[in-house]
Design a protein around this motif. Sequence first.
Motif, short mmCIF file in Angstrom:
data_model
loop_
_atom_site.label_atom_id
_atom_site.label_comp_id
_atom_site.label_asym_id
_atom_site.label_seq_id
_atom_site.Cartn_x
_atom_site.Cartn_y
_atom_site.Cartn_z
N GLY A 1 0.82 -1.20 0.00
CA GLY A 1 0.00 0.00 0.00
C GLY A 1 0.85 1.25 0.00
O GLY A 1 2.03 1.22 -0.38
N ASP A 2 0.27 2.33 0.45
CA ASP A 2 0.91 3.64 0.36
C ASP A 2 1.79 3.96 1.56
O ASP A 2 1.50 3.59 2.69
CB ASP A 2 -0.15 4.73 0.22
CG ASP A 2 -0.85 4.69 -1.13
OD1 ASP A 2 -0.45 3.87 -1.98
OD2 ASP A 2 -1.78 5.50 -1.32
N ILE A 3 2.85 4.70 1.26
CA ILE A 3 3.73 5.29 2.27
C ILE A 3 3.70 6.79 2.03
O ILE A 3 3.97 7.25 0.92
CB ILE A 3 5.17 4.77 2.14
CG1 ILE A 3 5.22 3.25 2.23
CG2 ILE A 3 6.07 5.41 3.19
CD1 ILE A 3 6.55 2.66 1.77
N THR B 1 -1.46 0.45 9.42
CA THR B 1 -1.79 -0.92 9.84
C THR B 1 -0.53 -1.71 10.15
O THR B 1 -0.46 -2.45 11.13
CB THR B 1 -2.61 -1.62 8.74
OG1 THR B 1 -3.82 -0.89 8.52
CG2 THR B 1 -2.97 -3.05 9.13
N ALA B 2 0.51 -1.52 9.31
CA ALA B 2 1.77 -2.23 9.54
C ALA B 2 2.40 -1.82 10.87
O ALA B 2 2.92 -2.67 11.61
CB ALA B 2 2.74 -1.94 8.39
N LEU C 1 9.83 3.65 9.51
CA LEU C 1 9.36 2.27 9.35
C LEU C 1 10.35 1.29 9.98
O LEU C 1 9.96 0.35 10.68
CB LEU C 1 9.17 1.95 7.87
CG LEU C 1 7.95 2.58 7.20
CD1 LEU C 1 8.04 2.42 5.68
CD2 LEU C 1 6.66 1.97 7.73
N ALA C 2 11.63 1.50 9.73
CA ALA C 2 12.65 0.62 10.31
C ALA C 2 12.64 0.72 11.82
O ALA C 2 12.77 -0.30 12.53
CB ALA C 2 14.03 0.99 9.75
N ALA C 3 12.46 1.93 12.35
CA ALA C 3 12.43 2.11 13.80
C ALA C 3 11.23 1.40 14.42
O ALA C 3 11.29 0.96 15.58
CB ALA C 3 12.38 3.60 14.14
N ILE D 1 9.59 -2.64 11.06
CA ILE D 1 9.02 -3.11 9.80
C ILE D 1 10.14 -3.30 8.78
O ILE D 1 11.00 -2.42 8.63
CB ILE D 1 7.99 -2.11 9.27
CG1 ILE D 1 6.81 -2.02 10.25
CG2 ILE D 1 7.49 -2.48 7.89
CD1 ILE D 1 5.91 -0.83 10.03
N SER D 2 10.14 -4.42 8.08
CA SER D 2 11.15 -4.67 7.07
C SER D 2 10.95 -3.74 5.87
O SER D 2 9.87 -3.69 5.28
CB SER D 2 11.10 -6.12 6.59
OG SER D 2 12.01 -6.32 5.53
N THR D 3 12.00 -2.99 5.52
CA THR D 3 11.93 -2.06 4.39
C THR D 3 12.66 -2.61 3.16
O THR D 3 12.86 -1.88 2.18
CB THR D 3 12.55 -0.70 4.78
OG1 THR D 3 13.93 -0.90 5.14
CG2 THR D 3 11.80 -0.09 5.97
#
Length: 316
Positions: free
Chosen positions: A8-10, A44-45, A74-76, A79-81
């Motif tokens: 989805g969107d970032i 949600t992630a 996201l990494a913090a 979540i796997s980027t």
Amino acid sequence: MAAIVLLGDINIDLVLAIPTYPGEGGEAIATGQTAMIGGSATNTAIALAKAGHDCRFIGRVGVDSWGREALSELAAAGISTRWIGHDEQEPTQINVITVSPVGERTMFAYRGANARLSAADVDPAAFADAQLFHLSGYALLQPRQTEAALAAIDLADDAGICITLDIPGGVVAGIAAQVRALLPRIDTVVLGSVDLPGLLEQPKEADEKELIEMLLASGVRRVAVKGSGGAASCLYQLGSMDSAPWFPVQVVDTIGAGDAFAAGHIHGRVTGLSAPDCCRLANAYGALAVTRKGSGQAMPDRDEVFAFLEKAENSA
């Protein structure tokens, strides 16, 4: 915990607190400003990562400071980027969101790099040992990103991975035909009751129960109807309907409430909760989300959600 793939969107949300809305060509002076990471699937992630799940995000950002900031956040969050690409032609999406004194949000967005995610960007390795694939309906708005979404659905379907689809408010008209074609491949559709008629091309006054039955007859296994503003959330399956009442809370703003609700349902699904408990958990996630400013890192974590539920049960 489960490995969960999300597509989805970032984006970066620029949130402005607006005391009154001006007419076109007018001006409003905000009483507050915040910039934070956002995006339906991103929110949600983050909520699922806070619950301990291995979240793998498929998406795209621009080659700019906002993109670097988004990847860092996201990494913090855990979540796997690895599966997030960089686009040299379009910027990271920026959303300008106004929030009224009663907490209701109005959003203006340029989709930027998100819309340039392609099928070639979807790596089968992201789905290794995954238990669930979650897709945001925003990914079905434009052709190139839609191709990426369909490629991901194919990979998940071929691997027997459960697929959930969240239909955010306000976009159903643009994606209804595509969603109807996908229903036999979807385990759970999450949406608001107001979007049911538009998804099925039925009159707005059509009976909700009949609309749900039509959806289930189209092949989707479960329909999770978002609860808010005092209404119950419901989870429909063939032959059964379970519901849970909304929790009375003080609304600060509604940004990310539906994304948190989806995270609650997903967490309940992958941890084996009963249908009524899934509804109750989803409502708790959504209720906590509206009690705070913004979304992103403000998404509720598992411990505070269960503490909230325990307090609600003790005061009942």
